[in-house]
Design an enzyme around this catalytic site. Structure first.
Site, PDB file in Angstrom:
ATOM      1  N   ASN A  31     -40.838  20.052 -17.283  1.00 53.65           N
ATOM      2  CA  ASN A  31     -39.367  20.352 -17.221  1.00 53.65           C
ATOM      3  C   ASN A  31     -38.786  20.693 -18.655  1.00 53.65           C
ATOM      4  O   ASN A  31     -39.741  20.572 -19.730  1.00 53.65           O
ATOM      5  CB  ASN A  31     -38.667  19.045 -16.643  1.00 53.65           C
ATOM      6  CG  ASN A  31     -38.771  17.825 -17.766  1.00 53.65           C
ATOM      7  OD1 ASN A  31     -38.184  18.056 -18.992  1.00 53.65           O
ATOM      8  ND2 ASN A  31     -39.268  16.714 -17.557  1.00 53.65           N
ATOM      9  N   ASN A  82     -39.000   8.164  -8.866  1.00 51.65           N
ATOM     10  CA  ASN A  82     -39.848   9.381  -7.981  1.00 51.65           C
ATOM     11  C   ASN A  82     -40.804   8.504  -7.049  1.00 51.65           C
ATOM     12  O   ASN A  82     -41.611   9.445  -6.508  1.00 51.65           O
ATOM     13  CB  ASN A  82     -40.267  10.137  -8.981  1.00 51.65           C
ATOM     14  CG  ASN A  82     -39.355  10.974  -9.827  1.00 51.65           C
ATOM     15  OD1 ASN A  82     -39.352  11.000 -11.254  1.00 51.65           O
ATOM     16  ND2 ASN A  82     -38.437  11.739  -9.297  1.00 51.65           N
ATOM     17  N   ARG A 101     -48.479  15.079 -11.705  1.00 46.44           N
ATOM     18  CA  ARG A 101     -47.773  13.763 -11.238  1.00 46.44           C
ATOM     19  C   ARG A 101     -48.313  13.310  -9.634  1.00 46.44           C
ATOM     20  O   ARG A 101     -48.144  12.159  -9.378  1.00 46.44           O
ATOM     21  CB  ARG A 101     -46.262  13.619 -11.110  1.00 46.44           C
ATOM     22  CG  ARG A 101     -45.720  13.947 -12.684  1.00 46.44           C
ATOM     23  CD  ARG A 101     -44.529  13.346 -12.597  1.00 46.44           C
ATOM     24  NE  ARG A 101     -44.112  12.157 -12.400  1.00 46.44           N
ATOM     25  CZ  ARG A 101     -42.967  11.292 -12.249  1.00 46.44           C
ATOM     26  NH1 ARG A 101     -41.883  12.171 -12.373  1.00 46.44           N
ATOM     27  NH2 ARG A 101     -42.888  10.169 -11.949  1.00 46.44           N
ATOM     28  N   ARG A 150     -37.929  20.652  -7.410  1.00 46.07           N
ATOM     29  CA  ARG A 150     -39.030  19.822  -7.164  1.00 46.07           C
ATOM     30  C   ARG A 150     -39.165  19.093  -5.739  1.00 46.07           C
ATOM     31  O   ARG A 150     -40.003  18.699  -5.467  1.00 46.07           O
ATOM     32  CB  ARG A 150     -38.582  18.446  -7.983  1.00 46.07           C
ATOM     33  CG  ARG A 150     -38.763  18.586  -9.557  1.00 46.07           C
ATOM     34  CD  ARG A 150     -40.362  19.011  -9.956  1.00 46.07           C
ATOM     35  NE  ARG A 150     -40.237  19.074 -11.405  1.00 46.07           N
ATOM     36  CZ  ARG A 150     -40.426  17.836 -12.141  1.00 46.07           C
ATOM     37  NH1 ARG A 150     -40.806  16.940 -11.851  1.00 46.07           N
ATOM     38  NH2 ARG A 150     -40.264  17.961 -13.580  1.00 46.07           N
ATOM     39  N   HIS A 185     -33.765  17.216 -11.195  1.00 47.91           N
ATOM     40  CA  HIS A 185     -33.791  16.298  -9.879  1.00 47.91           C
ATOM     41  C   HIS A 185     -32.131  15.973  -9.884  1.00 47.91           C
ATOM     42  O   HIS A 185     -31.591  15.958 -10.895  1.00 47.91           O
ATOM     43  CB  HIS A 185     -34.379  14.881 -10.515  1.00 47.91           C
ATOM     44  CG  HIS A 185     -35.837  14.918 -10.494  1.00 47.91           C
ATOM     45  ND1 HIS A 185     -36.749  14.288 -11.312  1.00 47.91           N
ATOM     46  CD2 HIS A 185     -36.932  15.412  -9.534  1.00 47.91           C
ATOM     47  CE1 HIS A 185     -38.104  14.650 -11.332  1.00 47.91           C
ATOM     48  NE2 HIS A 185     -38.167  15.042  -9.806  1.00 47.91           N
ATOM     49  N   ASP A 187     -30.987  13.205  -9.253  1.00 44.62           N
ATOM     50  CA  ASP A 187     -30.504  12.022 -10.448  1.00 44.62           C
ATOM     51  C   ASP A 187     -30.119  12.383 -11.780  1.00 44.62           C
ATOM     52  O   ASP A 187     -29.898  11.421 -12.520  1.00 44.62           O
ATOM     53  CB  ASP A 187     -31.119  10.799 -10.160  1.00 44.62           C
ATOM     54  CG  ASP A 187     -32.568  10.927 -10.753  1.00 44.62           C
ATOM     55  OD1 ASP A 187     -32.919  12.075 -11.626  1.00 44.62           O
ATOM     56  OD2 ASP A 187     -33.360  10.007 -10.617  1.00 44.62           O
ATOM     57  N   ALA A 272     -39.186  12.926 -22.333  1.00 45.25           N
ATOM     58  CA  ALA A 272     -39.770  13.506 -21.035  1.00 45.25           C
ATOM     59  C   ALA A 272     -39.245  14.020 -19.971  1.00 45.25           C
ATOM     60  O   ALA A 272     -39.487  14.316 -18.852  1.00 45.25           O
ATOM     61  CB  ALA A 272     -40.688  12.339 -20.815  1.00 45.25           C
ATOM     62  N   CYS A 278     -34.024   6.988 -14.114  1.00 48.25           N
ATOM     63  CA  CYS A 278     -35.192   7.481 -13.513  1.00 48.25           C
ATOM     64  C   CYS A 278     -36.265   6.416 -13.715  1.00 48.25           C
ATOM     65  O   CYS A 278     -37.455   6.570 -13.257  1.00 48.25           O
ATOM     66  CB  CYS A 278     -35.693   8.621 -14.528  1.00 48.25           C
ATOM     67  SG  CYS A 278     -34.881  10.188 -14.724  1.00 48.25           S
TER      68      CYS A 278
HETATM   69  N1  ARG Z   1     -41.265  13.950 -17.123  1.00 47.91           N
HETATM   70  C1  ARG Z   1     -40.951  13.575 -15.573  1.00 47.91           C
HETATM   71  C2  ARG Z   1     -40.796  14.659 -14.840  1.00 47.91           C
HETATM   72  O1  ARG Z   1     -40.720  15.745 -15.032  1.00 47.91           O
HETATM   73  C3  ARG Z   1     -39.461  12.885 -15.597  1.00 47.91           C
HETATM   74  C4  ARG Z   1     -38.907  12.411 -14.476  1.00 47.91           C
HETATM   75  C5  ARG Z   1     -37.578  12.050 -14.529  1.00 47.91           C
HETATM   76  N2  ARG Z   1     -37.381  11.349 -13.232  1.00 47.91           N
HETATM   77  C6  ARG Z   1     -36.207  11.423 -12.637  1.00 47.91           C
HETATM   78  N3  ARG Z   1     -35.909  10.744 -11.482  1.00 47.91           N
HETATM   79  N4  ARG Z   1     -35.205  12.364 -12.782  1.00 47.91           N
HETATM   80  O2  ARG Z   1     -41.399  14.550 -13.475  1.00 47.91           O
END
Ligand code: ARG
Length: 284
Positions: A31, A82, A101, A150, A185, A187, A272, A278
């Site tokens: 991201n 997630n 992931r 995503r 995302h 959220d 991150a 999150c």
């Molecule tokens: N580095 C993670 C990703 O890119 C961060 C996830 C953040 N999660 C969220 N629910 N916004 O997947």
């Protein structure tokens, strides 16, 4: 007729899952916030995670911790928002968009099996769980599902089928297309506060989705400078809002609406691309 309410998501959050950041680091870039040259400080991150946990407990919710020693290959597993989408004791496990992931679902499944949840997982459709799907609106029965970066729009119907509790269970999945890569995302730019109100950075959605969301909830608009500090990535426990520090404009707005803001430091996780919300998943 009784109003159908989403029992586990109505009212004050009682139980929240967190995953210990045992192997957390910025190991890849999936991201716009992630840069492997800007490494998270592990000790600082652990302290920040512990503070988030104790602040949640101080606000009255129980924290259920998922351990992650054997998830060495998954530095992002701390972002357990997630893990999947919950309705009652059903969970629709995430099928991650990025291979980095993808394998996390095995650990989440093990955890939810132990808690007695009924899990489902669709190999064919990408969706990143409660990080990309938030309950809001009347009876907390509207699931705003992020679409684009995503999660696939096809997931909306699949979710509807898989987490329906019984024939009389009624809820709606509203697809919301995300158009700003920084808010990848749902959220990161939308945060339901109760069944009538949410805070949001609406330019992160396309105009059709903005109108659709407005049909279901009142909105507190947050300015871009606060959205960039992930103010929408807050943990809400009744009238308590736990959030990365510094979004003073939005904090004042929240206070005007009767919320008590608990600013904490989430700097290491923001490297991150994530913040407080999150790192959590509401179970009840
Ligand atoms: N580095 C993670 C990703 O890119 C961060 C996830 C953040 N999660 C969220 N629910 N916004 O997947």
């Amino acid at each position: 007729m009784n109003k159908i309410v989403n029992k586990s998501m109505m009212g004050v959050a009682k139980r929240i899952m967190m995953c210990r950041p045992t192997h957390f680091k910025v190991d890849y870039s999936i991201n716009p916030w992630m840069d492997e040259k800007v490494q998270a400080d592990f000790e600082k991150a652990t302290k920040q995670w512990n503070t988030l946990k104790s602040t949640i407990e101080k606000c009255g919710a129980e924290v259920v911790v998922m351990e992650s020693e054997d998830a060495r290959d998954y530095p992002d597993i701390v972002f357990c928002a997630n893990a999947g989408i919950l309705r009652g004791k059903k969970i629709y496990l995430s099928h991650f968009a990025f291979p980095e992931r993808y394998g996390e679902h095995v650990f989440y499944k093990r955890f939810f099996d132990k808690l007695g949840f009924e899990t489902s997982f669709n190999q064919k459709i990408i969706h990143e769980g409660a990080g990309d799907a938030l309950w809001c609106g009347e009876g907390m029965n509207i699931l705003v599902s992020g679409v684009g970066p995503r999660s696939d729009v096809q997931a909306c119907e699949d979710i509807q089928q898989k987490i329906k509790l019984n024939a009389d269970d009624k809820f709606y999945v509203v697809a919301a297309r995300l158009v700003d890569p920084r808010f990848y995302h749902v959220d990161t730019c939308f945060c339901p506060l109760d069944e009538n109100l949410a805070m949001a950075y609406m330019p992160a959605f396309d105009s059709v989705s903005q109108n659709n969301i407005r049909n279901y909830t009142e909105l507190l608009p947050v300015p871009e400078k606060d959205a960039r500090r992930f103010v929408c990535n807050s943990v809400v426990i009744g009238k308590h809002v736990i959030v990365h520090h510094g979004s003073d404009t939005t904090f004042k707005l929240l206070e005007k609406h009767g919320y008590q803001v608990h600013p904490i430091d989430m700097s290491e996780f923001m490297k991150a691309g994530g913040s407080a919300k999150c790192c959590t998943l509401r179970l009840e």
